[in-house]
Design a protein around this motif. Structure first.
Motif, mmCIF file in Angstrom:
data_model
loop_
_atom_site.group_PDB
_atom_site.id
_atom_site.type_symbol
_atom_site.label_atom_id
_atom_site.label_comp_id
_atom_site.label_asym_id
_atom_site.label_seq_id
_atom_site.Cartn_x
_atom_site.Cartn_y
_atom_site.Cartn_z
ATOM 1 N N UNK A 15 0.788 -1.171 -0.040
ATOM 2 C CA UNK A 15 -0.061 0.064 -0.005
ATOM 3 C C UNK A 15 0.836 1.294 -0.058
ATOM 4 N N UNK A 16 1.939 1.275 0.914
ATOM 5 C CA UNK A 16 2.635 2.382 0.880
ATOM 6 C C UNK A 16 3.475 2.577 -0.378
ATOM 7 N N UNK A 17 3.836 1.577 -1.055
ATOM 8 C CA UNK A 17 4.620 1.678 -2.616
ATOM 9 C C UNK A 17 3.745 2.435 -3.475
ATOM 10 N N UNK A 18 2.365 1.820 -3.247
ATOM 11 C CA UNK A 18 1.317 2.414 -4.319
ATOM 12 C C UNK A 18 1.159 4.047 -4.107
ATOM 13 N N UNK A 19 1.148 4.057 -2.782
ATOM 14 C CA UNK A 19 0.944 5.567 -2.139
ATOM 15 C C UNK A 19 1.976 6.740 -2.752
ATOM 16 N N UNK A 20 3.324 6.147 -2.895
ATOM 17 C CA UNK A 20 4.330 6.967 -3.386
ATOM 18 C C UNK A 20 4.766 7.244 -4.737
ATOM 19 N N UNK A 293 5.093 20.720 -5.325
ATOM 20 C CA UNK A 293 4.139 19.660 -4.962
ATOM 21 C C UNK A 293 5.045 18.404 -4.859
ATOM 22 N N UNK A 294 4.522 17.343 -4.082
ATOM 23 C CA UNK A 294 5.026 16.115 -3.920
ATOM 24 C C UNK A 294 5.342 15.388 -5.153
ATOM 25 N N UNK A 295 6.330 14.779 -5.303
ATOM 26 C CA UNK A 295 6.790 14.038 -6.731
ATOM 27 C C UNK A 295 7.554 12.651 -6.247
ATOM 28 N N UNK A 296 7.862 11.908 -7.188
ATOM 29 C CA UNK A 296 8.321 10.625 -6.611
ATOM 30 C C UNK A 296 9.878 10.730 -6.359
ATOM 31 N N UNK A 297 10.398 11.732 -6.647
ATOM 32 C CA UNK A 297 11.965 11.783 -6.003
ATOM 33 C C UNK A 297 11.956 12.516 -4.786
ATOM 34 N N UNK A 298 11.251 13.608 -4.737
ATOM 35 C CA UNK A 298 11.071 14.214 -3.441
ATOM 36 C C UNK A 298 10.600 13.107 -2.109
ATOM 37 N N UNK A 299 9.547 12.322 -2.422
ATOM 38 C CA UNK A 299 9.194 11.519 -1.601
ATOM 39 C C UNK A 299 10.348 10.706 -0.769
ATOM 40 N N UNK A 300 11.133 10.052 -1.868
ATOM 41 C CA UNK A 300 12.351 9.179 -1.201
ATOM 42 C C UNK A 300 13.172 9.889 -0.168
ATOM 43 N N UNK A 301 13.372 11.309 -0.553
ATOM 44 C CA UNK A 301 14.281 12.108 0.530
ATOM 45 C C UNK A 301 13.371 12.307 1.690
ATOM 46 N N UNK A 302 12.220 12.848 1.521
ATOM 47 C CA UNK A 302 11.440 13.398 2.700
ATOM 48 C C UNK A 302 11.195 12.260 3.743
ATOM 49 N N UNK A 303 10.728 11.124 3.159
ATOM 50 C CA UNK A 303 10.312 10.135 3.988
ATOM 51 C C UNK A 303 11.701 9.486 4.802
ATOM 52 N N UNK A 304 12.732 9.561 4.046
ATOM 53 C CA UNK A 304 14.037 8.851 4.931
ATOM 54 C C UNK A 304 14.348 9.984 5.827
ATOM 55 N N UNK A 305 14.276 11.502 5.577
ATOM 56 C CA UNK A 305 14.653 12.325 6.372
ATOM 57 C C UNK A 305 13.866 12.138 7.778
ATOM 58 N N UNK A 306 12.688 11.908 7.524
ATOM 59 C CA UNK A 306 11.371 11.929 8.741
ATOM 60 C C UNK A 306 11.853 10.697 9.739
ATOM 61 N N UNK A 307 12.208 9.342 9.002
ATOM 62 C CA UNK A 307 12.485 8.354 9.684
ATOM 63 C C UNK A 307 13.878 8.861 10.740
ATOM 64 N N UNK A 308 14.730 9.668 9.903
ATOM 65 C CA UNK A 308 16.196 9.699 10.772
ATOM 66 C C UNK A 308 15.632 10.761 11.672
ATOM 67 N N UNK A 309 14.870 11.469 11.507
ATOM 68 C CA UNK A 309 14.719 12.669 12.510
ATOM 69 C C UNK A 309 13.998 12.078 13.972
ATOM 70 N N UNK A 310 13.098 11.287 13.567
ATOM 71 C CA UNK A 310 12.117 10.695 14.812
ATOM 72 C C UNK A 310 13.523 9.907 15.508
ATOM 73 N N UNK A 311 14.498 9.011 14.870
ATOM 74 C CA UNK A 311 15.254 8.278 15.440
ATOM 75 C C UNK A 311 16.256 8.882 16.244
#
Length: 492
Positions: A15-20, A293-311
């Protein structure tokens, strides 16, 4: 980082892969509402057919393309010392070094000076940058740069320093321009930057703004009592030198505030409307905005940055000697910079500008300044629980994917609850981080301030146009929605 997907989680992963996947959405009842959803897309082949069949002169039609632009990045402990060689390789003869009075005394500046001197590069230091710059301090910096006539710039400091250097570069390249010519509309004329600027190397000393990667510069426009800025690809640095050693001197409060900026950069760019829902389509590619607006390339950077920040942010704030956490937060800031520098931010940032500009007198602990200050990261994060509760219905899958980054088990969560779940996860994260104001009330704002905050937010069209669930086409409705958001943000 290894990725293991248990069989019970396979459906969620799919589902997540479809979402991005962002292309054009299929026809559906929601398609006419730009902020409604970002659902799974039709094929790229269909996108191409539609795009080729659409006349370019139809400027009110939706966007059909996105562009990616980011500075070259060098990341590594100790790489600051290479900066003199970089300018020699560029053929620079006169460099203006831009910093502030605090950073000027730190080891990062010593490394820079030694590097320039070792290569025989002439330079002059401007250390008059103001933290959270105002238009007056920007103009003073520009006035200092013009007589020197540098052929390159070097920014050493946080986002305020790097943004100031970008504008010094811009207005020495266009010395006859009026200050408001390039400032974002409607507060300024929003003219495009029609040619390349001088080389600019950015050496960040904080882990937050991502300004070393973006074509955006932000400042207070005092007369309008709101933050605004200039955004264009030609404004971005030529090179960002990300040396984790330079962030080790950050006080805990600065670590926290800077990290909160990373948090909101990643969340806002991840949840922004998809690029293909933005209107109007530009009649010339030079007018395509940096925030698309969100796009397939920015998504990769944004989601990884979120994971790292939370951690890593809680660790970086708790222990200034946690080298891994400090390094990972600098990397997260840069990743988020690439993400939001192309996708854009929305409500947290749009609402933050009047929060900072209309500060009723709050002075954040841990900042070595003698004047009231709401650090940028604090001003964006203080509304985040209210914002993502509001935007949740626009794309439940994305909001749940973000909540999962905070450790939430989303397997049994209903889509209708996505905004509330992410809002609660955010609030818990902020509370556990410690020493953060829990809403606007803690900053000194009262109910009677809300109308002023709303009026200061409305001109931020550059980011509000990317906000899901916000009706920016009807001023009365937009004003009502923003009023409710500020009311909800008074306390969490």
């Amino acid at each position: 980082m290894s990725l293991r997907i248990a069989p019970t989680r396979a459906a969620r992963a799919l589902s997540l892969l479809r979402t991005v996947q962002y292309t054009h959405p299929p026809s559906c009842p929601c398609h006419s509402n730009p902020g409604h959803h970002h659902g799974p897309s039709s094929s790229i082949r269909n996108v191409a057919k539609r795009s080729l069949a659409t006349p370019l002169h139809a400027s009110q039609q939706k966007e059909y393309a996105f562009e990616m632009a980011a500075s070259s990045i060098r990341f590594g402990a100790g790489c600051t010392k290479e900066v003199g060689m970089d300018f020699k390789n560029m053929g620079a003869k006169k460099v203006m070094v831009v910093t502030d009075s605090t950073v000027k005394k730190l080891d990062g500046m010593r490394q820079v000076v030694e590097g320039l001197e070792a290569e025989g590069i002439k330079f002059e230091v401007f250390d008059g940058v103001r933290v959270e710059p105002k238009d007056s301090s920007i103009k003073a910096a520009i006035a200092a740069a013009k007589p020197y006539q540098p052929d390159a710039f070097l920014a050493v400091g946080g986002g305020s320093v790097i943004d100031t250097a970008k504008l010094m570069n811009l207005y020495t390249t266009f010395p006859d321009a009026d200050f408001l010519d390039f400032v974002n509309a409607p507060l300024g004329k929003g003219l495009p930057i029609t040619r390349g600027l001088k080389p600019l190397v950015a050496v960040p000393t904080t882990a937050g703004t991502g300004s070393e990667t973006t074509g955006t510069a932000i400042f207070d426009l005092v007369e309008k009592r709101a933050k605004t800025g200039i955004a264009h690809r030609n404004l971005k640095p030529t090179l960002g030198i990300c040396d984790p050693i330079n962030t080790r001197t950050m006080p805990s409060a600065v670590h926290a505030s800077s990290g909160l900026d990373v948090l909101c950069h990643s969340l806002e760019s991840w949840t922004a409307i998809p690029y293909y829902e933005r209107t109007p389509r530009p009649t010339n590619p030079i007018n395509r905005p940096a925030y698309q607006g969100a796009n397939p390339i920015s998504d990769i950077f944004s989601l990884q940055a979120l994971r790292s920040t939370v951690k890593y942010l809680p660790r970086a704030v708790a222990d200034p000697d946690d080298w891994e956490a400090q390094s990972q937060m600098l990397l997260a800031a840069t990743l988020a910079g690439v993400g939001f520098g192309n996708a854009g931010v929305h409500l947290c940032h749009g609402m933050s500008y009047p929060i900072s500009g209309q500060n009723p007198g709050y002075k954040h602990a841990g900042y070595a300044v003698d004047v009231p200050i709401i650090p940028h990261g604090v001003s964006v994060a203080v509304t985040a629980p209210a914002v993502f509760k509001f935007t949740g219905a626009s794309n439940p899958e994305r909001h749940l994917a973000a909540a999962e980054c905070f450790g939430v088990d989303i397997s049994q969560v209903r889509k209708e609850s996505a905004g509330e779940v992410l809002s609660e996860a955010l609030a818990n994260f902020l509370v556990k981080l410690g020493d953060q104001p829990r809403g606007l009330k803690a900053l000194g704002f009262k109910k009677e301030h809300i109308s002023g905050l709303v009026e200061g937010t409305i001109p931020q069209a550059r980011v509000l146009m990317l906000a899901p669930s916000l009706d920016a086409t009807n001023l009365d409705v937009e004003r009502e929605q923003l009023t409710r958001l500020f009311e909800d943000a008074m306390e969490y």
